[in-house]
Structure formats: structure tokens, C-alpha cells
Motif scaffolding. Sequence first.
Motif, PDB file in Angstrom:
ATOM      1  N   ALA A 450     -27.153  24.977 -70.723  1.00 54.23           N
ATOM      2  CA  ALA A 450     -26.327  24.498 -71.840  1.00 54.23           C
ATOM      3  C   ALA A 450     -27.137  23.617 -72.789  1.00 54.23           C
ATOM      4  CB  ALA A 450     -25.114  23.733 -71.313  1.00 54.23           C
ATOM      5  N   PHE A 451     -27.929  22.711 -72.219  1.00 54.68           N
ATOM      6  CA  PHE A 451     -28.715  21.812 -73.066  1.00 54.68           C
ATOM      7  C   PHE A 451     -29.842  22.560 -73.778  1.00 54.68           C
ATOM      8  CE2 PHE A 451     -26.587  18.504 -70.595  1.00 54.68           C
ATOM      9  CZ  PHE A 451     -26.325  17.574 -71.591  1.00 54.68           C
ATOM     10  N   ALA A 452     -30.336  23.640 -73.158  1.00 52.46           N
ATOM     11  CA  ALA A 452     -31.354  24.457 -73.823  1.00 52.46           C
ATOM     12  C   ALA A 452     -30.769  25.146 -75.058  1.00 52.46           C
ATOM     13  CB  ALA A 452     -31.900  25.494 -72.844  1.00 52.46           C
ATOM     14  N   LYS A 453     -29.518  25.606 -74.936  1.00 52.42           N
ATOM     15  CA  LYS A 453     -28.859  26.254 -76.068  1.00 52.42           C
ATOM     16  C   LYS A 453     -28.498  25.237 -77.149  1.00 52.42           C
ATOM     17  CE  LYS A 453     -26.771  29.986 -73.341  1.00 52.42           C
ATOM     18  NZ  LYS A 453     -25.492  30.572 -72.851  1.00 52.42           N
ATOM     19  N   ALA A 454     -28.121  24.034 -76.747  1.00 53.37           N
ATOM     20  CA  ALA A 454     -27.686  23.017 -77.707  1.00 53.37           C
ATOM     21  C   ALA A 454     -28.852  22.368 -78.435  1.00 53.37           C
ATOM     22  CB  ALA A 454     -26.855  21.947 -76.996  1.00 53.37           C
ATOM     23  N   GLY A 455     -29.996  22.340 -77.790  1.00 53.29           N
ATOM     24  CA  GLY A 455     -31.132  21.670 -78.403  1.00 53.29           C
ATOM     25  C   GLY A 455     -31.071  20.166 -78.204  1.00 53.29           C
ATOM     26  N   LYS A 456     -31.862  19.470 -78.963  1.00 50.69           N
ATOM     27  CA  LYS A 456     -31.943  18.017 -78.839  1.00 50.69           C
ATOM     28  C   LYS A 456     -30.579  17.368 -79.076  1.00 50.69           C
ATOM     29  CE  LYS A 456     -34.375  13.997 -80.725  1.00 50.69           C
ATOM     30  NZ  LYS A 456     -35.359  13.541 -81.751  1.00 50.69           N
ATOM     31  N   THR A 457     -30.231  16.417 -78.199  1.00 46.19           N
ATOM     32  CA  THR A 457     -28.943  15.722 -78.337  1.00 46.19           C
ATOM     33  C   THR A 457     -28.962  14.808 -79.556  1.00 46.19           C
ATOM     34  OG1 THR A 457     -28.519  15.785 -75.965  1.00 46.19           O
ATOM     35  CG2 THR A 457     -27.346  14.110 -77.247  1.00 46.19           C
ATOM     36  N   VAL A 458     -27.941  14.982 -80.402  1.00 43.81           N
ATOM     37  CA  VAL A 458     -27.816  14.178 -81.614  1.00 43.81           C
ATOM     38  C   VAL A 458     -26.903  12.977 -81.377  1.00 43.81           C
ATOM     39  CG1 VAL A 458     -27.026  14.176 -84.018  1.00 43.81           C
ATOM     40  CG2 VAL A 458     -28.238  16.179 -83.091  1.00 43.81           C
ATOM     41  N   SER A 459     -25.779  13.219 -80.701  1.00 43.82           N
ATOM     42  CA  SER A 459     -24.817  12.134 -80.455  1.00 43.82           C
ATOM     43  C   SER A 459     -23.874  12.537 -79.337  1.00 43.82           C
ATOM     44  CB  SER A 459     -24.020  11.805 -81.723  1.00 43.82           C
ATOM     45  OG  SER A 459     -23.237  12.920 -82.118  1.00 43.82           O
ATOM     46  N   ILE A 460     -23.212  11.542 -78.770  1.00 43.10           N
ATOM     47  CA  ILE A 460     -22.187  11.770 -77.741  1.00 43.10           C
ATOM     48  C   ILE A 460     -20.881  11.200 -78.261  1.00 43.10           C
ATOM     49  CG2 ILE A 460     -21.474  11.271 -75.384  1.00 43.10           C
ATOM     50  CD1 ILE A 460     -24.436  11.022 -74.666  1.00 43.10           C
ATOM     51  N   GLY A 461     -19.882  12.062 -78.354  1.00 45.17           N
ATOM     52  CA  GLY A 461     -18.610  11.645 -78.945  1.00 45.17           C
ATOM     53  C   GLY A 461     -17.750  10.817 -78.006  1.00 45.17           C
ATOM     54  N   PHE A 473     -15.085  15.191 -73.794  1.00 47.07           N
ATOM     55  CA  PHE A 473     -15.902  14.619 -74.865  1.00 47.07           C
ATOM     56  C   PHE A 473     -16.924  15.659 -75.280  1.00 47.07           C
ATOM     57  CE2 PHE A 473     -17.792  13.357 -70.831  1.00 47.07           C
ATOM     58  CZ  PHE A 473     -19.141  13.576 -70.996  1.00 47.07           C
ATOM     59  N   ILE A 474     -17.485  15.485 -76.472  1.00 46.75           N
ATOM     60  CA  ILE A 474     -18.427  16.433 -77.042  1.00 46.75           C
ATOM     61  C   ILE A 474     -19.817  15.807 -77.123  1.00 46.75           C
ATOM     62  CG2 ILE A 474     -19.016  17.839 -79.054  1.00 46.75           C
ATOM     63  CD1 ILE A 474     -16.521  18.822 -77.639  1.00 46.75           C
ATOM     64  N   ILE A 475     -20.786  16.536 -76.590  1.00 43.31           N
ATOM     65  CA  ILE A 475     -22.196  16.164 -76.760  1.00 43.31           C
ATOM     66  C   ILE A 475     -22.735  17.030 -77.896  1.00 43.31           C
ATOM     67  CG2 ILE A 475     -24.477  16.063 -75.694  1.00 43.31           C
ATOM     68  CD1 ILE A 475     -23.064  15.856 -72.978  1.00 43.31           C
ATOM     69  N   LYS A 476     -23.030  16.394 -79.001  1.00 41.89           N
ATOM     70  CA  LYS A 476     -23.483  17.131 -80.183  1.00 41.89           C
ATOM     71  C   LYS A 476     -24.981  17.377 -80.118  1.00 41.89           C
ATOM     72  CE  LYS A 476     -23.239  17.132 -85.235  1.00 41.89           C
ATOM     73  NZ  LYS A 476     -22.786  16.389 -86.452  1.00 41.89           N
ATOM     74  N   GLY A 477     -25.381  18.656 -80.250  1.00 40.42           N
ATOM     75  CA  GLY A 477     -26.789  19.005 -80.243  1.00 40.42           C
ATOM     76  C   GLY A 477     -27.234  19.535 -81.590  1.00 40.42           C
ATOM     77  N   GLU A 478     -28.542  19.723 -81.751  1.00 43.63           N
ATOM     78  CA  GLU A 478     -29.073  20.226 -83.021  1.00 43.63           C
ATOM     79  C   GLU A 478     -28.637  21.668 -83.295  1.00 43.63           C
ATOM     80  OE1 GLU A 478     -33.300  19.610 -82.519  1.00 43.63           O
ATOM     81  OE2 GLU A 478     -33.246  17.836 -83.800  1.00 43.63           O
ATOM     82  N   LYS A 479     -28.509  22.491 -82.229  1.00 43.92           N
ATOM     83  CA  LYS A 479     -28.179  23.903 -82.395  1.00 43.92           C
ATOM     84  C   LYS A 479     -26.724  24.229 -82.049  1.00 43.92           C
ATOM     85  CE  LYS A 479     -32.888  25.133 -80.961  1.00 43.92           C
ATOM     86  NZ  LYS A 479     -33.672  25.875 -79.934  1.00 43.92           N
ATOM     87  N   ALA A 480     -26.155  23.509 -81.128  1.00 46.82           N
ATOM     88  CA  ALA A 480     -24.773  23.760 -80.685  1.00 46.82           C
ATOM     89  C   ALA A 480     -24.251  22.499 -80.009  1.00 46.82           C
ATOM     90  CB  ALA A 480     -24.732  24.954 -79.728  1.00 46.82           C
ATOM     91  N   ASN A 481     -22.993  22.529 -79.680  1.00 48.64           N
ATOM     92  CA  ASN A 481     -22.365  21.383 -79.025  1.00 48.64           C
ATOM     93  C   ASN A 481     -21.961  21.746 -77.598  1.00 48.64           C
ATOM     94  OD1 ASN A 481     -22.602  19.949 -81.443  1.00 48.64           O
ATOM     95  ND2 ASN A 481     -20.577  20.648 -82.146  1.00 48.64           N
ATOM     96  N   ILE A 482     -21.841  20.729 -76.771  1.00 44.90           N
ATOM     97  CA  ILE A 482     -21.411  20.913 -75.382  1.00 44.90           C
ATOM     98  C   ILE A 482     -20.119  20.128 -75.170  1.00 44.90           C
ATOM     99  CG2 ILE A 482     -22.003  20.513 -72.962  1.00 44.90           C
ATOM    100  CD1 ILE A 482     -24.960  20.669 -73.804  1.00 44.90           C
ATOM    101  N   ARG A 483     -19.119  20.821 -74.666  1.00 44.68           N
ATOM    102  CA  ARG A 483     -17.840  20.170 -74.332  1.00 44.68           C
ATOM    103  C   ARG A 483     -17.812  19.916 -72.825  1.00 44.68           C
ATOM    104  NH1 ARG A 483     -11.683  21.011 -75.826  1.00 44.68           N
ATOM    105  NH2 ARG A 483     -10.718  20.756 -73.773  1.00 44.68           N
ATOM    106  N   VAL A 484     -17.588  18.651 -72.473  1.00 43.66           N
ATOM    107  CA  VAL A 484     -17.491  18.253 -71.079  1.00 43.66           C
ATOM    108  C   VAL A 484     -16.067  17.771 -70.819  1.00 43.66           C
ATOM    109  CG1 VAL A 484     -18.385  16.748 -69.259  1.00 43.66           C
ATOM    110  CG2 VAL A 484     -19.911  17.551 -71.088  1.00 43.66           C
ATOM    111  N   SER A 485     -15.376  18.434 -69.915  1.00 40.17           N
ATOM    112  CA  SER A 485     -13.993  18.052 -69.604  1.00 40.17           C
ATOM    113  C   SER A 485     -13.853  17.765 -68.112  1.00 40.17           C
ATOM    114  CB  SER A 485     -13.019  19.158 -70.021  1.00 40.17           C
ATOM    115  OG  SER A 485     -13.339  20.388 -69.398  1.00 40.17           O
ATOM    116  N   PHE A 486     -12.971  16.857 -67.775  1.00 42.51           N
ATOM    117  CA  PHE A 486     -12.772  16.517 -66.367  1.00 42.51           C
ATOM    118  C   PHE A 486     -11.366  15.990 -66.136  1.00 42.51           C
ATOM    119  CE2 PHE A 486     -14.481  12.794 -68.497  1.00 42.51           C
ATOM    120  CZ  PHE A 486     -13.752  11.722 -67.999  1.00 42.51           C
ATOM    121  N   THR A 487     -10.927  16.105 -64.889  1.00 44.40           N
ATOM    122  CA  THR A 487      -9.605  15.641 -64.465  1.00 44.40           C
ATOM    123  C   THR A 487      -9.780  14.739 -63.258  1.00 44.40           C
ATOM    124  OG1 THR A 487      -8.587  17.709 -65.203  1.00 44.40           O
ATOM    125  CG2 THR A 487      -7.312  16.346 -63.687  1.00 44.40           C
TER     126      THR A 487
END
Length: 505
Positions: A450-461, A473-487
Amino acid sequence: MRKSLCLLLFIPTLAIAQYKPAAFTDADRLKKIEATYPVIDQLYKDYAEKNHWPGTAYGIVVDGKLVHTGGIGYTDIAKKIPVDATSEFRIASMTKSLTAMAILKLRDEGKLKLDDPAYLYIPEMKGTKYLTKDATPITVRNLLTHTAGYPEDNPWGDRQLAVSDAQLIAIYKKGVQFSINPGTGYEYSNLGFATLGYIIKKASGKTYEQYITDNILKPLGMLHTYWEYTKVPKDKLAHGYRWLDGQWVEQPLLHDGAYGAMGGLITSIEDFSKYMALHLDAWPARNDTETGPVKRSSVREMQYPWDVNYLTANAKTPTGRPCPNVTAYAYGLRWMKDCDNRIYVGHTGGLPGFGSQWNIMPDYSVGIVSFGNVTYARAAPINNAALDTLLMLSGIKPRTLPPSATLNKRKADLLKVIANWNTAKASGIFADNFFLDYFPDKLKVAAEEAFAKAGKTVSIGEIVAENQLRGYFIIKGEKANIRVSFTLTPENPPLIQEYHLDVVQ
């Protein structure tokens, strides 16, 4: 002859401890809403003309305040008295939620229970013969939700406003008739709400009019709301009309009576907006001191969709966009959720000579109400169009739920583990089910991909709370974003029981 009642007596304003809703107004948000008023005003004007409404009054409530009103046409055609926000209209079945609120208040006072058989308060119902011997007795809750088994009775019920308590009870003495068994389906019943009015009398020792006036109307400052039309100032009373053969024909007004609990209230836009403010102020749930005449939790309970009754798969928005919705009956209120997950709470009203509707959107803290003085005036379509226009043109967003401290802590804990899944089992943040359902080696690979696809982390929402124990929450990357959800679990302290990581655009 039964004496007419007017139970809303003049009392000096200073003698009443009036309720004031909490203020959530944002100046920029309100400015955006204000810009929509000219468009909304034109919508009402065109609709009233097209549908031959002699007069209509409408109002917009935002964050507990009446921020905009409009009046079109006349309350009295012969005298050409113009409609305004102080004009008094009979609001028909919009009355039902006040009757329901009175029942909830009596419940909170310990004077009745919602699951009590109704015959505990009306002995004449004890011998009721149901459709089958295995039917359950009608409860107070059945009456609140139109599940008592009585037939839909609008044409007949609308003509019963002035009947006496004795005439109401006579129906039960003779043997009420059923269309279905109690608790097995939804059938809109005016008889049911008239019966609730009588239960209010038996449980409180006051007529329903007096109880509602003393415990809801006065505390809200609704000092220009009436039960008996002859007590309304003549220059304020809206006369009711029917459009027949190209002209308006005045309809006779019925006096107050036992069926007023289902549809007899007479009020103005200014007064009714105070009641709408009470419903909006129930949200969000919070620790503030209770200041309303009814507990916020009870108001929220009133708004809950207790009896889901319709799925409209072919529904469309006012602009024609397909948007299925599901509707339910709450306690004296209608509830709807549309395809955009927007929730609407309110009620329609219709009687010979009148039609009305109100709707609030709790998540947006906005509401709208309109009254018309023509038989069964269809106020819902224009109110829906006005709300849709307000949301579309203003671009306002729904209120968001602040994340709990626990969610924020678990987010921080999880970020450390995501960076190094080798520490997961020793972290102490996962529930005992977690490593039976998820496997650290696979989670580690998924995170690296996931982090390889997203690229360098820009910010964490910031975390978006879905409730106090679930969010993302959303981890914003240079190429794509990563959504992390938990219960989280219901344990103390709550631990992570479910987790998902997805690449999103």
C-alpha cells in the motif's frame, strides 16, 4: 352542548421560564444559507400559484433560530388579510408529535409505560375483541407508531375533531373494528392518536390540551398557539378553503374536541419554529445541562425509526435525480433516509381547508416548515424542493461527530504498529480475537504494498469518527491515499478487534 376549550391563556412573558436552544451557528455557514433565500422564495411563490393556494406561510430554522420567513396570499380572502409569520393556521396532523411528546414526558415522570396495555388507562378497552384469539393487547407504543391494528382513517377521522370524550369512548364500548392485529403492521390511525389524548388525561389528571399547553407550549414560549379557533384573534386566523370549479370555497372550521390530539392545533410559523428548535437541539448527544421541557434523549427517542414501512426504489430528488429512500414512523413523526444517507424528520398535516408539513435534518441542523389554507395542501413537495435547494446552493456540510479520546489514542497506537508489524503482538492494543482473524506477516506485506503505491507520505489526517468506538483516517501520499479503519471492543480499555487498510484515490 359541550363547551369549547381554550387552554392557552395569556400569561405575562416574564412569568414564564422559556427554553432557549443551544447555539451552534457559524457566521460563514449562515451567510451561505442566506444567499439561497431569494431562490427559495420564488419556489414557494410559483408553487402556491400553480396549486391554487389562497395563502401560505413558510419558515427556515437554522441552529435553533427562525432565520427566514415568507408569506404569500391571504388568510381571509374576503377581507384580503395578508399572510405573514404570525398568521395562525390549523396544522392538522403535525399536532401528533406534540401528543407523542406529552406521552414521553409522562413516561419520564413515571406516570405511564410505553409497553403498558392501553386498557390500563381506558378500562373500556379491556374487552376488545381482536381479529384472532392469539392477538396481543394494544399498547401505548402501538398507538404511538400506528401499529394498533386500526384501519387507515383519514377521510373519516378528519371530520371528528369536535367529538367529545364520551363519543370517543363510545367507540370502544361498542367494539372497535380492526384491519390487522396489533403489532403486525403499519396503518395510519387518527383514532389511535385521539386515544393517546385520552390516555394523557387519565395519566396526568389534566385534559391533553391543558397538559401539552402547560408542559410543552408555555415552556417553549409558544404563547400564540391555540386549540379552539374561536379564541384566535380574528385578524390572525387563517380561514380554510377548497378549490372548486375555478374558485375558492370557504370550509367550515371544526371546534376543539377529543380528536384535537391527532390534528387540532392552531399555530404560527413564529411559534412552531420554537418547537422545531427543540427537536434540532436534541442533537448532538452531549453533557450539557438539560434546559428543555422534555429530555433531549426522549426527543431523540421520538425521532427514531421504530416502524419501517416503505422502501421507495424509484424515488427521485426534486431535481429529478434517481434517489431511493426508506421511510418509517417514529413517535408522532415520520422519518426518512435517502440514497445520500441524509435523514429527514417531520410530519405532514391535512384537513378540509388546510395542509402543512415540517421537516428537519438533524445532521445539518436545518429545518423548514410551511402552512397552506387549502384542502389537503401538499406542502411536502415544496418543502423538499426548498431543503434540496438550500443544501445544493449553500454547500453546507453535515455536523461531524468529534472522535473520542480512545479513538485518538488507538489511532496513534496503530500508526506505530503499521510502521513495524513485528511489534504487533507485543503492543497490547489488539483484542484476543485479532490474531485469530488477522496474520501479522500478511498485514506487513499488505502495508508495504500500500505504501509503495501511495508513495512518500505527505500528511496523516484526523480520525473520522463513525461512532465512539469505530472510525477511520487517511494517510495522504504523493501518488495515492491510504484509508485505515478500525473497530474497538466494548472492553475497558477498548482494544482493536477489526482493522482494514485500503489504497484509495
